[in-house]
Design a protein around this motif. Structure first.
Motif, PDB file in Angstrom:
ATOM      1  N   GLU A  58      41.018  44.172  33.075  1.00 16.38           N
ATOM      2  CA  GLU A  58      42.340  43.429  32.950  1.00 16.38           C
ATOM      3  C   GLU A  58      42.824  43.461  34.365  1.00 16.38           C
ATOM      4  O   GLU A  58      43.049  44.523  35.061  1.00 16.38           O
ATOM      5  N   ARG A  59      43.893  42.344  34.665  1.00 15.85           N
ATOM      6  CA  ARG A  59      44.403  42.127  35.853  1.00 15.85           C
ATOM      7  C   ARG A  59      43.476  42.334  37.047  1.00 15.85           C
ATOM      8  O   ARG A  59      44.131  42.704  38.137  1.00 15.85           O
ATOM      9  N   ARG A  60      42.263  41.869  37.022  1.00 11.40           N
ATOM     10  CA  ARG A  60      41.411  42.135  38.259  1.00 11.40           C
ATOM     11  C   ARG A  60      41.368  43.475  38.734  1.00 11.40           C
ATOM     12  O   ARG A  60      40.776  43.717  39.710  1.00 11.40           O
ATOM     13  N   LYS A  61      41.576  44.249  38.002  1.00 13.40           N
ATOM     14  CA  LYS A  61      41.345  45.664  38.288  1.00 13.40           C
ATOM     15  C   LYS A  61      40.038  45.996  38.584  1.00 13.40           C
ATOM     16  O   LYS A  61      39.085  46.025  37.677  1.00 13.40           O
ATOM     17  N   ILE A  62      39.559  46.940  39.684  1.00 13.64           N
ATOM     18  CA  ILE A  62      38.122  47.061  39.865  1.00 13.64           C
ATOM     19  C   ILE A  62      37.742  48.389  39.009  1.00 13.64           C
ATOM     20  O   ILE A  62      38.363  49.401  39.135  1.00 13.64           O
ATOM     21  N   LYS A  67      30.703  42.408  49.155  1.00 13.94           N
ATOM     22  CA  LYS A  67      30.416  41.403  48.078  1.00 13.94           C
ATOM     23  C   LYS A  67      29.311  41.753  47.290  1.00 13.94           C
ATOM     24  O   LYS A  67      28.252  42.425  47.712  1.00 13.94           O
ATOM     25  N   GLU A  68      29.203  41.176  46.026  1.00 20.05           N
ATOM     26  CA  GLU A  68      28.054  41.015  45.268  1.00 20.05           C
ATOM     27  C   GLU A  68      26.739  40.514  46.041  1.00 20.05           C
ATOM     28  O   GLU A  68      26.922  39.345  46.730  1.00 20.05           O
ATOM     29  N   ARG A  84      35.098  44.008  37.092  1.00 21.86           N
ATOM     30  CA  ARG A  84      36.619  44.102  37.087  1.00 21.86           C
ATOM     31  C   ARG A  84      37.234  44.046  35.781  1.00 21.86           C
ATOM     32  O   ARG A  84      36.555  43.627  34.695  1.00 21.86           O
ATOM     33  N   LYS A  94      39.925  48.794  47.338  1.00 21.82           N
ATOM     34  CA  LYS A  94      39.893  47.210  48.075  1.00 21.82           C
ATOM     35  C   LYS A  94      38.619  47.065  48.314  1.00 21.82           C
ATOM     36  O   LYS A  94      37.902  48.143  48.777  1.00 21.82           O
TER      37      LYS A  94
END
Lengths: 406, 480
Positions: free
Chosen positions: B119-123, B82-83, B117, B78
């Motif tokens: 696919e599917r917003r995976k980090i 932030k950027e 990120r 998680k």
């Protein structure tokens, strides 16, 4: 070489989905991977990046190489027995070899065409690569049958074995029984007249018109066949020329028998190759011979006229018939043998014991090696199961003793 | 049935097996040091080792560093930043969903350049650009050494450790039976200087680290090293001297031969650099991210030891070591067995940050009938290749060297797995999703890396590490 590579690349689109020859893509893959090492590389993560150079093609080809001495000797011996039966006194080497070669060639061709044809078909249906298992089976099958086994019988038997003993289980690596032996057993039980007795083990015909035919009804029994019909304690094994077969001759293999399994010498050469390269398990091989010697010794110690084969000395038990061939090339098939280290000793030893029991105490079956290997193929998973259970119990015991201490 | 099993149990007292391990008897008595000899395994001679006496040079500073959560199996990331946020070295950038106290931290002072990120917003990774930071930048948590678990979790050092079972980032609350520190590396081309973090860590760091870990476990802290170990006995540890080929330095192999993991027990494992970092933090409060990377491999130009910072981009490390060639190359962050292939232009150093191996990719090679080759240049454990008999150095590439098959040969996995485990049967139990058999066959004792040697040697080219990883994940999902 580059032009071959270019040609393969050029025709590839035909075999890809949508191409007009897509139905033959397994055949294309088979030839391409045979000619060129596949370019598939390791996954970028979660896998090793380098792999050993060994693959199943090389493994199988080593076994085929190990079989070659027996095969060449089989060609010579087939000719030799034929000439002997004709009453010849001189044995021209090349004529003998050509006779043997012409006799066996159609059998090898039929075995490969039928067997590989079925393998290619199944690979195509399952969208898998063609597997190499039949490279070995295809050459073994003609070697463990009488040299003149009828072609159509061979075709039926190979088809039966490949489909029902291998492909229905999932292909190479999943079969329970040794395919070559299933073929042999099928022939033995379906066509006993052509597969046993004293009429089949000497080639009588003129392959492709070569040589001189022997008269119909010629008989020449194998040593084990003679023993099975023997009565009384005196045991004399005679060759076709009426001379006595001694241990040395049995070792060299100039005796009637199945095409490739008479010469213990050539089998030994094959065994050395298999063991030196580490392709076959020495544990299995050694324990088959140990089992055969052990049971041969017991049978010999309690020899009785009811069971003439019990008069064979233990060493002859190993030299005659298909025992040595089975020990070196059949019992060591890694797929159908026991797979655990301890299991291999038990599996091999029991093959040796049972082979001698069958040939000694069952006069109906002069040869026991085939049935012994098939029987132990069935029991190999049980042996492994027990060894695996022992490993599980060790782990369980460790936990229990630890809990008890606390 | 039962009596048959009994009989075979007697037979399986390994009377037939050549004894593979000489195990010292481990009693409940306090033993200060022990020797372990491991015989089974792989001894690969690959070209491109670090020459003896090589000097350590500094890598040019990288323009960007990355924290890559995939390196930390079991860690569900998680984002904590932030950027554009400014972070100090040691400040958290990611935390674990299940155990928010467990963090991954920035290795440098800098600004968060991007949270990348997939696919599917995976980090995939958090990229950090080094720069001077202001007073408002996120700082490392201040935790005292009297609370060792929180200290490790918040400093990102717990994520560098692993736990058995499952080979994942430890659960910070678990009861820890023992802790195993691996202070050597038997993987091909591994360099002792990199494993020991030469010139970075001192014996004091290791002692302080061991003292801190001693507060966490009820049992012992084992320090396993080989005969070339430079530091002598480290106070607070059980000293284990190990001899043997790969995978002798795998934590799983060491545990199995010293004190096997039983069902229900948890053991933590870490490498020596992590122990040094823990000690440095406990001793001085300094977050140390320095590391020495051995740039090795048959294609590496002048293999060398390079000092850099963990998570660094690989491009500055590779400078001067990449060959000028048209051939396809594979740059592996890590060793040839367990590393991750990275893009030499924009890839990053992956955990455990101590080796880069450069080999040929091999997908541009036309090898005619390779299976029939008699070339002595073919590397193999099999005696069917002449190369097996020569003590020469090989240049393997990344090809599988064959097609994938069902398991055909038997005994191949056992021959390179120095544990009382039946690898073939464990793999089959995993493929069959048979949890009961997996447990009975010892899945709690293994990590994917313990199957790397078997995967290398396998004639059937099965992806054993992937299978074991999936098996461990499946088991955890079903049981937790």
């Amino acid at each position: 070489m580059a032009s071959l590579r270019n040609y393969l690349d050029k025709i590839r689109p035909n075999f890809e989905p949508g191409g007009k020859l897509h139905a033959l893509h397994s055949v294309y893959d088979g030839f391409e991977t045979f000619l060129y090492t596949p370019r598939t590389t390791s996954a970028p993560a979660g896998a090793v990046h380098i792999h050993d150079s060994i693959d199943s093609k090389r493994t199988m080809i080593i076994v085929v190489l190990a079989l070659l001495p027996c095969f060449l000797f089989g060609m010579y011996n087939t000719g030799y027995q034929h000439w002997l039966a004709l009453g010849a006194t001189s044995f021209p080497f090349w004529e003998l070899m050509i006779y043997g070669f012409l006799t066996i060639l159609p059998r090898v061709a039929v075995a490969y065409i039928v067997g590989l044809g079925i393998e290619f078909t199944f690979a195509q249906i399952k969208h898998e690569e063609i597997q190499e298992g039949f490279l070995v089976t295809g050459i073994i099958v003609p070697m463990i049958c009488p040299a003149e086994v009828p072609l159509w019988m061979l075709a039926v038997a190979v088809a039966f074995a490949v489909i029902f003993a291998k492909e229905v289980f999932g292909g190479t690596g999943y079969n329970v029984l040794n395919i070559a032996l299933v073929t042999r057993a099928f022939l033995f039980f379906a066509y006993p007249a052509q597969m046993s007795g004293d009429k089949v083990y000497v080639a009588t015909g003129t392959p492709f018109g070569y040589g001189t035919a022997l008269p119909d009804g010629f008989t020449g029994a194998t040593p084990l066949g003679q023993i099975a019909t023997q009565s009384g304690p005196s045991l004399e094994l005679l060759g076709l020329d009426g001379k006595i077969i001694d241990t040395w001759q049995a070792f060299l293999g100039l005796i009637p028998g199945s095409f490739g399994e008479t010469s213990t010498l050539c089998i030994l050469i094959g065994a050395i190759l298999l063991l030196a390269t580490g392709i076959a398990s020495w544990r299995v091989m050694l324990s088959v011979f140990a089992g055969g010697l052990f049971m041969g010794w017991i049978a010999n110690t309690f020899a009785s006229p009811v069971y003439p084969a019990s008069y064979l000395n233990p060493l002859d038990q190993l030299l005659l018939g298909g025992f040595a061939f089975a020990a070196v090339f059949m019992a060591t098939d890694p797929v159908t043998a026991a797979r655990t280290t301890t299991g291999k000793y038990i599996y091999g030893f029991l093959i040796g014991v049972i082979a001698v029991i069958i040939r000694t105490y069952n006069n109906g079956y002069p040869e026991g090696a085939m049935l012994a290997v098939l029987l132990m193929n069935c029991f190999a998973p049980l042996i492994d199961y027990c060894v695996v259970q022992a490993n599980m119990r060790r782990r369980q015991a460790r936990l229990t003793s630890k809990t008890a201490r606390q | 049935m039962c009596w048959i099993v009994q009989i075979f149990g007697l037979l399986d007292l390994r009377i037939f097996d050549k004894k593979c391990l000489t195990l010292p008897i481990i009693s409940q008595l306090h033993i200060q040091s022990m020797n372990l000899r491991i015989r089974k395994g792989l001894q690969l001679n690959i070209k491109g080792a670090i020459p003896a006496g090589a000097r350590i040079c500094d890598a040019p500073a990288a323009g960007v560093y990355a924290v890559i959560p995939d390196d930390f199996t079991g860690f569900v990331p998680k984002v904590a930043v932030k950027e554009g946020d400014e972070v100090a070295a040691g400040a958290a950038v990611l935390f674990d969903k299940a155990h928010p106290a467990v963090k991954l931290v920035s290795p440098v002072d800098g600004r968060v350049k991007a949270v990348v990120r997939g696919e599917r917003r995976k980090i995939l990774r958090v990229e950090i650009e080094p720069c001077a930071i202001s007073a408002t930048a996120a700082r490392p948590a201040q935790v005292s050494a009297s609370d060792p678990r929180t200290l490790l979790a918040s400093s990102g050092l717990m994520a560098m450790m692993r736990q058995r079972p499952y080979d994942i980032v430890p659960n910070p609350e678990s009861t820890v039976r023992d802790i195993f520190v691996t202070a050597f590396d038997t993987a091909p081309l591994a360099a002792k200087e990199a494993t020991e973090g030469l010139s970075i860590f001192t014996a004091d760091d290791f002692e302080a680290g061991a003292a801190l870990l001693g507060k966490i476990t009820e049992g012992k802290v084992y320090l396993c090293h080989d005969s070339s170990w430079s530091f002598g006995a480290v106070k607070g540890t059980e000293d284990v001297s190990v001899e043997g080929p790969f995978p002798a330095s795998n934590a799983g192999v060491l545990i199995a031969n010293i004190a096997p993991v039983n069902k229900g027990e948890t053991v933590w494992t870490l490498d020596l650099a992590t122990l040094g970092r823990i000690g440095r933090l406990a001793r001085t409060g300094e977050h140390c991210f320095d590391t020495i990377v051995a740039v090795t491999g048959p294609e590496a130009v002048e293999p060398a030891l390079v000092k850099t910072i963990i998570g660094s981009a690989v491009a500055p490390i590779l400078k001067g070591h990449m060959p000028d060639t048209e051939r396809h190359l594979r740059v592996i962050s890590g060793n040839v067995f367990t590393g991750v292939a990275v893009n030499p232009a924009d890839g990053f150093l992956h955990a455990p940050y101590r080796q880069i191996t450069i080999i040929d990719e091999g997908d541009d090679v036309n090898e005619f009938m390779g299976w029939a080759s008699l070339s002595p240049a073919k590397m193999s454990e099999s005696r069917t290749f002449p190369g097996h008999f020569f003590r020469r150095l090989f240049s393997p590439d990344a090809r599988l060297n064959g097609g994938r098959r069902a398991m055909i040969m038997s005994g191949q996995y056992e021959a390179v797995t120095p544990m009382d485990i039946l690898p073939e049967y464990l793999v089959k139990a995993i493929l069959a999703h048979n949890i009961e058999d997996m447990e009975k066959l010892g899945i709690y004792e293994v990590a994917p890396e313990d199957f790397a040697a078997a995967e290398y040697a396998d004639t059937s080219k099965l992806p054993l590490q992937k299978i074991v990883r999936e098996g461990l994940d499946y088991l955890r999902k079903e049981l937790e």
